[in-house]
Design a protein around this motif. Structure first.
Motif, PDB file in Angstrom:
ATOM      1  N   ILE A 204      52.497  46.398  35.237  1.00  0.00           N
ATOM      2  CA  ILE A 204      51.312  46.968  35.860  1.00  0.00           C
ATOM      3  C   ILE A 204      50.747  45.911  36.788  1.00  0.00           C
ATOM      4  N   SER A 205      50.269  46.308  37.978  1.00  0.00           N
ATOM      5  CA  SER A 205      49.778  45.319  38.928  1.00  0.00           C
ATOM      6  C   SER A 205      48.618  45.874  39.751  1.00  0.00           C
ATOM      7  N   HIS A 206      47.818  44.962  40.268  1.00  0.00           N
ATOM      8  CA  HIS A 206      46.708  45.316  41.161  1.00  0.00           C
ATOM      9  C   HIS A 206      46.465  44.152  42.102  1.00  0.00           C
ATOM     10  N   THR A 207      46.122  44.474  43.370  1.00  0.00           N
ATOM     11  CA  THR A 207      45.820  43.451  44.369  1.00  0.00           C
ATOM     12  C   THR A 207      44.385  43.610  44.849  1.00  0.00           C
ATOM     13  N   PHE A 208      43.596  42.544  44.693  1.00  0.00           N
ATOM     14  CA  PHE A 208      42.238  42.507  45.230  1.00  0.00           C
ATOM     15  C   PHE A 208      42.287  41.962  46.664  1.00  0.00           C
ATOM     16  N   SER A 209      41.606  42.625  47.594  1.00  0.00           N
ATOM     17  CA  SER A 209      41.491  42.129  48.967  1.00  0.00           C
ATOM     18  C   SER A 209      40.158  42.615  49.535  1.00  0.00           C
ATOM     19  N   ASN A 210      39.680  41.917  50.568  1.00  0.00           N
ATOM     20  CA  ASN A 210      38.406  42.287  51.208  1.00  0.00           C
ATOM     21  C   ASN A 210      37.296  42.461  50.171  1.00  0.00           C
ATOM     22  N   TYR A 211      37.201  41.513  49.264  1.00  0.00           N
ATOM     23  CA  TYR A 211      36.257  41.633  48.149  1.00  0.00           C
ATOM     24  C   TYR A 211      34.902  40.999  48.451  1.00  0.00           C
ATOM     25  N   GLY A 212      34.754  40.401  49.632  1.00  0.00           N
ATOM     26  CA  GLY A 212      33.473  39.818  50.004  1.00  0.00           C
ATOM     27  C   GLY A 212      33.339  38.380  49.534  1.00  0.00           C
ATOM     28  N   PRO A 213      32.330  37.674  50.034  1.00  0.00           N
ATOM     29  CA  PRO A 213      32.141  36.262  49.683  1.00  0.00           C
ATOM     30  C   PRO A 213      31.575  36.079  48.277  1.00  0.00           C
ATOM     31  N   GLY A 214      31.745  34.877  47.759  1.00  0.00           N
ATOM     32  CA  GLY A 214      31.110  34.511  46.501  1.00  0.00           C
ATOM     33  C   GLY A 214      32.009  34.450  45.291  1.00  0.00           C
ATOM     34  N   VAL A 215      33.277  34.826  45.408  1.00  0.00           N
ATOM     35  CA  VAL A 215      34.166  34.834  44.245  1.00  0.00           C
ATOM     36  C   VAL A 215      34.503  33.400  43.844  1.00  0.00           C
ATOM     37  N   ARG A 216      34.268  33.077  42.563  1.00  0.00           N
ATOM     38  CA  ARG A 216      34.535  31.731  42.056  1.00  0.00           C
ATOM     39  C   ARG A 216      35.401  31.744  40.785  1.00  0.00           C
ATOM     40  N   PHE A 217      35.432  32.871  40.084  1.00  0.00           N
ATOM     41  CA  PHE A 217      36.192  32.968  38.841  1.00  0.00           C
ATOM     42  C   PHE A 217      36.952  34.296  38.798  1.00  0.00           C
ATOM     43  N   VAL A 218      38.035  34.294  38.032  1.00  0.00           N
ATOM     44  CA  VAL A 218      38.762  35.525  37.717  1.00  0.00           C
ATOM     45  C   VAL A 218      38.792  35.666  36.199  1.00  0.00           C
ATOM     46  N   LEU A 219      38.332  36.810  35.701  1.00  0.00           N
ATOM     47  CA  LEU A 219      38.393  37.115  34.267  1.00  0.00           C
ATOM     48  C   LEU A 219      39.520  38.111  34.028  1.00  0.00           C
ATOM     49  N   PHE A 220      40.516  37.700  33.265  1.00  0.00           N
ATOM     50  CA  PHE A 220      41.665  38.541  32.929  1.00  0.00           C
ATOM     51  C   PHE A 220      41.559  38.911  31.456  1.00  0.00           C
ATOM     52  N   GLU A 221      41.629  40.215  31.169  1.00  0.00           N
ATOM     53  CA  GLU A 221      41.519  40.681  29.782  1.00  0.00           C
ATOM     54  C   GLU A 221      42.476  41.838  29.554  1.00  0.00           C
ATOM     55  N   HIS A 222      43.219  41.789  28.469  1.00  0.00           N
ATOM     56  CA  HIS A 222      44.107  42.912  28.121  1.00  0.00           C
ATOM     57  C   HIS A 222      44.201  43.050  26.615  1.00  0.00           C
ATOM     58  N   GLY A 223      44.773  44.173  26.195  1.00  0.00           N
ATOM     59  CA  GLY A 223      44.924  44.378  24.767  1.00  0.00           C
ATOM     60  C   GLY A 223      45.355  45.783  24.421  1.00  0.00           C
ATOM     61  N   GLY A 224      45.283  46.091  23.118  1.00  0.00           N
ATOM     62  CA  GLY A 224      45.693  47.415  22.660  1.00  0.00           C
ATOM     63  C   GLY A 224      45.751  47.472  21.152  1.00  0.00           C
ATOM     64  N   GLN A 225      46.440  48.485  20.655  1.00  0.00           N
ATOM     65  CA  GLN A 225      46.610  48.690  19.210  1.00  0.00           C
ATOM     66  C   GLN A 225      47.713  49.699  18.988  1.00  0.00           C
ATOM     67  N   ASP A 226      48.115  49.862  17.720  1.00  0.00           N
ATOM     68  CA  ASP A 226      49.044  50.958  17.447  1.00  0.00           C
ATOM     69  C   ASP A 226      48.241  52.235  17.186  1.00  0.00           C
ATOM     70  N   THR A 227      48.909  53.361  17.210  1.00  0.00           N
ATOM     71  CA  THR A 227      48.218  54.640  17.006  1.00  0.00           C
ATOM     72  C   THR A 227      48.539  55.254  15.641  1.00  0.00           C
TER      73      THR A 227
END
Length: 247
Positions: A204-227
């Motif tokens: 799975i992928s995503h590209t951020f662009s034209n996001y405006g000024p001020g970006v200093r950090f990237v928060l990456f979070e993922h997870g899940g569970q069984d059903t």
């Protein structure tokens, strides 16, 4: 040196390390400053180091930034495949029996498409989430670059289920300001993998662009569970997560 044709001087300067060009050579005189600030020198350096190709555009506005971004391009996620247990990852949720690291392919699993990946993280019978915060300045991406050039921030993750159990998976990535305000966000849908699946790994992928000024950090979070709510580690498997800053 003053009598040298400009084209010859550019070739000489192109042999000098990039940091020295910006920090030292640029200060020598007006002529050298103009050459270091111009496109011709950096186009030549890109060509010499094999950085021009499909990724670059002939009308790129700032070849110096293109050069530095290309040279710095790397995965900013630390320990993406569990080789260092859970080091560098913060546990947002640790439900059920919590996160576990297993060797590929694992029970009722399949090998990863790349031979460089040997382990994965696996979730349990209640939601497990983990996160990592990337400090862009600490990684060498200065404020003016992020505010003006706004290079692409490319996020990728890989997930899979085991063939005998269903599971859920989610990915959420946020671009944060100095004060950790959310400036841009990508959140996947909750992806459901049925029981009796093929256990294939999916990117799975995503590209951020034209996001405006001020970006200093990237928060990456993922997870899940069984059903199926089976005790142990029958939930979604994740590995080879990546965040890159690209031209």
């Amino acid at each position: 040196m003053e009598s040298l044709p400009e084209a010859v001087l550019i070739r000489i300067l192109a042999s000098i390390p990039a940091a020295d060009l910006v920090l030292v050579c640029r200060l020598v005189c007006c002529q050298w400053k103009n050459l270091v600030d111009g496109a011709a020198l950096w186009i030549l350096k890109c060509q010499q180091e094999g950085l021009t190709g499909e990724e670059s555009q002939e009308n790129a506005e700032n070849w110096q930034n293109f050069y530095f971004l290309s040279k710095r391009k790397r995965n900013l996620i630390k320990n993406p495949c569990g080789e260092e247990d859970l080091q560098y990852w913060g546990e947002v949720e640790n439900g059920g029996d919590g996160w576990k690291i297993e060797e590929l392919p694992g029970d009722f699993g399949k090998e990863f498409p790349s031979e460089d990946v040997h382990k994965y993280f696996v979730t349990s019978y209640e939601w497990c989430r983990k996160s990592q915060v990337i400090d862009l300045r600490a990684e060498g991406y200065w404020e003016e670059l992020m505010d003006t050039t706004q290079p692409k921030v490319v996020v990728k993750d890989w997930y899979a289920g085991r063939s005998d159990a269903g599971c859920l998976y989610e990915l959420c990535v946020k671009l944060l300001s100095e004060n950790e305000d959310v400036l841009a966000e990508y959140k996947s849908e909750t992806i459901a993998i049925p029981q009796d699946n093929d256990a294939d790994w999916t990117e799975i992928s995503h590209t951020f662009s034209n996001y405006g000024p001020g970006v200093r950090f990237v928060l990456f979070e993922h997870g899940g569970q069984d059903t199926l709510f089976w005790k142990g580690w029958y939930g979604v498997r994740v590995t080879n997560s990546s965040v890159t800053v690209e031209p």
